[in-house]
Design a protein around this motif. Structure first.
Motif, PDB file in Angstrom:
ATOM      1  N   PRO A 265       0.843  -1.201   0.000  1.00 37.77           N
ATOM      2  CA  PRO A 265       0.000   0.000   0.000  1.00 37.77           C
ATOM      3  C   PRO A 265       0.878   1.251   0.000  1.00 37.77           C
ATOM      4  O   PRO A 265       1.962   1.269   0.591  1.00 37.77           O
ATOM      5  N   VAL A 266       0.389   2.293  -0.676  1.00 34.83           N
ATOM      6  CA  VAL A 266       1.116   3.567  -0.753  1.00 34.83           C
ATOM      7  C   VAL A 266       0.224   4.683  -0.227  1.00 34.83           C
ATOM      8  O   VAL A 266      -0.949   4.781  -0.597  1.00 34.83           O
ATOM      9  N   LEU A 267       0.780   5.510   0.634  1.00 35.97           N
ATOM     10  CA  LEU A 267       0.059   6.657   1.193  1.00 35.97           C
ATOM     11  C   LEU A 267       0.809   7.947   0.862  1.00 35.97           C
ATOM     12  O   LEU A 267       1.969   7.933   0.459  1.00 35.97           O
ATOM     13  N   PHE A 268       0.114   9.087   1.049  1.00 33.75           N
ATOM     14  CA  PHE A 268       0.709  10.407   0.839  1.00 33.75           C
ATOM     15  C   PHE A 268       0.785  11.088   2.195  1.00 33.75           C
ATOM     16  O   PHE A 268      -0.240  11.234   2.888  1.00 33.75           O
ATOM     17  N   ARG A 269       1.974  11.507   2.602  1.00 33.23           N
ATOM     18  CA  ARG A 269       2.179  12.087   3.922  1.00 33.23           C
ATOM     19  C   ARG A 269       3.085  13.316   3.836  1.00 33.23           C
ATOM     20  O   ARG A 269       3.772  13.535   2.827  1.00 33.23           O
ATOM     21  N   ALA A 270       3.094  14.111   4.917  1.00 34.31           N
ATOM     22  CA  ALA A 270       3.957  15.293   4.966  1.00 34.31           C
ATOM     23  C   ALA A 270       4.555  15.432   6.357  1.00 34.31           C
ATOM     24  O   ALA A 270       3.839  15.321   7.367  1.00 34.31           O
ATOM     25  N   HIS A 271       5.864  15.686   6.422  1.00 34.12           N
ATOM     26  CA  HIS A 271       6.570  15.923   7.677  1.00 34.12           C
ATOM     27  C   HIS A 271       7.041  17.381   7.722  1.00 34.12           C
ATOM     28  O   HIS A 271       7.291  17.987   6.668  1.00 34.12           O
ATOM     29  N   ILE A 272       7.192  17.906   8.924  1.00 28.80           N
ATOM     30  CA  ILE A 272       7.681  19.278   9.095  1.00 28.80           C
ATOM     31  C   ILE A 272       9.052  19.217   9.757  1.00 28.80           C
ATOM     32  O   ILE A 272       9.200  18.722  10.882  1.00 28.80           O
ATOM     33  N   TYR A 273      10.046  19.731   9.030  1.00 31.13           N
ATOM     34  CA  TYR A 273      11.435  19.657   9.472  1.00 31.13           C
ATOM     35  C   TYR A 273      12.003  21.067   9.694  1.00 31.13           C
ATOM     36  O   TYR A 273      11.457  22.065   9.206  1.00 31.13           O
ATOM     37  N   LYS A 274      13.116  21.104  10.409  1.00 32.27           N
ATOM     38  CA  LYS A 274      13.884  22.348  10.468  1.00 32.27           C
ATOM     39  C   LYS A 274      14.354  22.673   9.050  1.00 32.27           C
ATOM     40  O   LYS A 274      14.726  21.766   8.290  1.00 32.27           O
ATOM     41  N   ALA A 275      14.325  23.932   8.697  1.00 31.26           N
ATOM     42  CA  ALA A 275      14.616  24.341   7.318  1.00 31.26           C
ATOM     43  C   ALA A 275      15.969  23.813   6.850  1.00 31.26           C
ATOM     44  O   ALA A 275      16.964  23.886   7.574  1.00 31.26           O
ATOM     45  N   GLY A 276      15.965  23.230   5.645  1.00 31.70           N
ATOM     46  CA  GLY A 276      17.196  22.756   5.038  1.00 31.70           C
ATOM     47  C   GLY A 276      17.704  21.443   5.581  1.00 31.70           C
ATOM     48  O   GLY A 276      18.834  21.041   5.283  1.00 31.70           O
ATOM     49  N   THR A 277      16.875  20.741   6.390  1.00 36.75           N
ATOM     50  CA  THR A 277      17.317  19.483   6.990  1.00 36.75           C
ATOM     51  C   THR A 277      16.213  18.430   6.875  1.00 36.75           C
ATOM     52  O   THR A 277      15.109  18.716   6.400  1.00 36.75           O
ATOM     53  N   ASP A 278      16.529  17.236   7.351  1.00 41.13           N
ATOM     54  CA  ASP A 278      15.530  16.189   7.541  1.00 41.13           C
ATOM     55  C   ASP A 278      15.379  15.897   9.031  1.00 41.13           C
ATOM     56  O   ASP A 278      15.118  14.764   9.445  1.00 41.13           O
ATOM     57  N   ILE A 279      15.531  16.941   9.844  1.00 46.63           N
ATOM     58  CA  ILE A 279      15.411  16.840  11.297  1.00 46.63           C
ATOM     59  C   ILE A 279      14.060  17.425  11.714  1.00 46.63           C
ATOM     60  O   ILE A 279      13.759  18.582  11.380  1.00 46.63           O
ATOM     61  N   PRO A 280      13.226  16.664  12.408  1.00 46.21           N
ATOM     62  CA  PRO A 280      11.949  17.220  12.864  1.00 46.21           C
ATOM     63  C   PRO A 280      12.165  18.513  13.645  1.00 46.21           C
ATOM     64  O   PRO A 280      13.110  18.614  14.450  1.00 46.21           O
ATOM     65  N   TYR A 281      11.324  19.492  13.394  1.00 47.26           N
ATOM     66  CA  TYR A 281      11.511  20.791  14.056  1.00 47.26           C
ATOM     67  C   TYR A 281      11.285  20.687  15.564  1.00 47.26           C
ATOM     68  O   TYR A 281      11.671  21.589  16.321  1.00 47.26           O
TER      69      TYR A 281
ATOM     70  N   PRO B  37       7.081   9.219  12.868  1.00 42.57           N
ATOM     71  CA  PRO B  37       6.997   9.384  11.402  1.00 42.57           C
ATOM     72  C   PRO B  37       5.672   8.939  10.799  1.00 42.57           C
ATOM     73  O   PRO B  37       5.322   9.372   9.697  1.00 42.57           O
ATOM     74  N   LEU B  38       4.903   8.121  11.507  1.00 40.30           N
ATOM     75  CA  LEU B  38       3.624   7.643  10.968  1.00 40.30           C
ATOM     76  C   LEU B  38       2.443   8.498  11.408  1.00 40.30           C
ATOM     77  O   LEU B  38       1.424   8.548  10.714  1.00 40.30           O
ATOM     78  N   THR B  39       2.547   9.164  12.550  1.00 43.52           N
ATOM     79  CA  THR B  39       1.418   9.953  13.055  1.00 43.52           C
ATOM     80  C   THR B  39       1.706  11.452  13.132  1.00 43.52           C
ATOM     81  O   THR B  39       0.766  12.250  13.163  1.00 43.52           O
ATOM     82  N   SER B  40       2.963  11.837  13.161  1.00 35.96           N
ATOM     83  CA  SER B  40       3.317  13.269  13.219  1.00 35.96           C
ATOM     84  C   SER B  40       3.362  13.837  11.801  1.00 35.96           C
ATOM     85  O   SER B  40       4.417  14.254  11.297  1.00 35.96           O
ATOM     86  N   VAL B  41       2.218  13.825  11.163  1.00 34.39           N
ATOM     87  CA  VAL B  41       2.150  14.222   9.755  1.00 34.39           C
ATOM     88  C   VAL B  41       1.162  15.370   9.583  1.00 34.39           C
ATOM     89  O   VAL B  41       0.150  15.452  10.282  1.00 34.39           O
ATOM     90  N   ALA B  42       1.478  16.265   8.663  1.00 31.56           N
ATOM     91  CA  ALA B  42       0.617  17.405   8.388  1.00 31.56           C
ATOM     92  C   ALA B  42      -0.544  17.001   7.485  1.00 31.56           C
ATOM     93  O   ALA B  42      -0.403  16.086   6.668  1.00 31.56           O
ATOM     94  N   PRO B  43      -1.694  17.664   7.597  1.00 32.86           N
ATOM     95  CA  PRO B  43      -2.807  17.386   6.682  1.00 32.86           C
ATOM     96  C   PRO B  43      -2.399  17.643   5.234  1.00 32.86           C
ATOM     97  O   PRO B  43      -1.708  18.626   4.928  1.00 32.86           O
ATOM     98  N   VAL B  44      -2.843  16.772   4.336  1.00 32.15           N
ATOM     99  CA  VAL B  44      -2.528  16.887   2.905  1.00 32.15           C
ATOM    100  C   VAL B  44      -3.785  16.594   2.088  1.00 32.15           C
ATOM    101  O   VAL B  44      -4.703  15.925   2.564  1.00 32.15           O
ATOM    102  N   PRO B  45      -3.829  17.067   0.844  1.00 29.50           N
ATOM    103  CA  PRO B  45      -4.939  16.710  -0.053  1.00 29.50           C
ATOM    104  C   PRO B  45      -4.658  15.382  -0.746  1.00 29.50           C
ATOM    105  O   PRO B  45      -3.568  14.816  -0.604  1.00 29.50           O
TER     106      PRO B  45
END
Length: 267
Positions: free
Chosen positions: A204-220, A230-238
């Motif tokens: 299965p494939v899902l569409f998700r969004a994470h919020i990181y510190k700018a310019g990194t892959d580190i959660p803000y 990573p599975l529940t700390s996701v921003a709303p997406v269309p």
């Protein structure tokens, strides 16, 4: 015979038009000297205040807290004594004027369109959502750090998530977005969701969004008391499966000590 019928119909139409203008007082004045002006105010009231919208001395409109702003009115400057109008938006609680615009009869523009957002005691510009384009998903985001009060720029990273083998694949990111400001539009090509092949296995494939510190892959949230999942700390997406043009305002809505997000507005 056919020609005579056409001429008779034309004559009747002219007679009726002349009669209408003659019998309606001010009819010719309205037809030739009208100066109709339209004013439209739209956007979002992102505050706990009620807003009063009013055009001159006409009855005001009240916009509730945390709701869309939608105001429209027309005025015909056919009274020589009335050469300008005043439009105001003010706080119902304090009576403070937040936005004011004077409209004059001699303005060359016959339509005033204002698109605003009210938040943190200030009125700002509300961006125009891009026109829908076939083959593109277009997105504008605003991120509000209402719990952590994070004030540094962030990246909102949009990803595909493959359940097997639990892999995220970046699609696109909004870069260097300051909290409480709107991003520039981003766009990507729509793609399917559901069960697909990944390295030879169905997943299965899902569409998700994470919020990181700018310019990194580190959660803000790194270094705070809130954990990032990573599975529940996701921003709303269309949905990414078809062309769309969307605007989102999101904020923080932690569950216990896990950071999560809430959709404040979607347009």
């Amino acid at each position: 015979m056919k020609t005579k019928i056409i001429l008779s119909a034309t004559a009747i139409s002219l007679f009726l038009l002349f009669t209408f203008l003659s019998c309606n007082k001010g009819g010719d004045e309205l037809l030739y000297h009208s100066n109709i002006h339209l004013i439209n105010l739209s956007g979002y009231n992102n505050s706990n205040e009620e807003l009063i919208l009013q055009l001159d001395t006409f009855s005001p409109t009240v916009t509730p807290a945390f709701s869309k702003i939608a105001f429209g009115a027309t005025y015909n400057f056919n009274d020589p004594g009335k050469q300008h109008l005043k439009f105001t938006m003010k706080s119902k609680a304090t009576d403070k004027i937040l936005l004011e615009r004077e409209i004059r009869a001699n303005e060359t523009t016959v339509e005033t369109n204002l698109n605003v957002i009210y938040m943190n005691g200030k009125v700002g510009d509300f961006p125009a959502i891009p026109e829908l384009v076939e083959g593109k998903v277009q997105l504008i985001y605003m991120f509000q750090s209402n719990i952590l009060n994070y004030r540094e720029p962030v990246d909102i990273v949009f990803k595909k998530y493959y359940f097997l083998p639990k892999v995220f694949e970046e699609v696109i990111r909004i870069k260097n977005l300051k909290p409480n400001e709107f991003s520039q539009p981003i766009s990507f090509t729509p793609f399917p969701l559901g069960v697909q092949d990944y390295n030879g296995q169905k997943t299965p494939v899902l569409f998700r969004a994470h919020i990181y510190k700018a310019g990194t892959d580190i959660p803000y949230t790194a270094g705070t008391s809130y954990e990032f999942n990573p599975l529940t700390s996701v921003a709303p997406v269309p949905s990414p499966t078809k062309a769309a043009s969307k605007l989102f305002i999101i904020n923080e809505a932690p569950v216990n000590n896990i950071i999560q997000f809430n959709k404040v507005l979607e347009l």
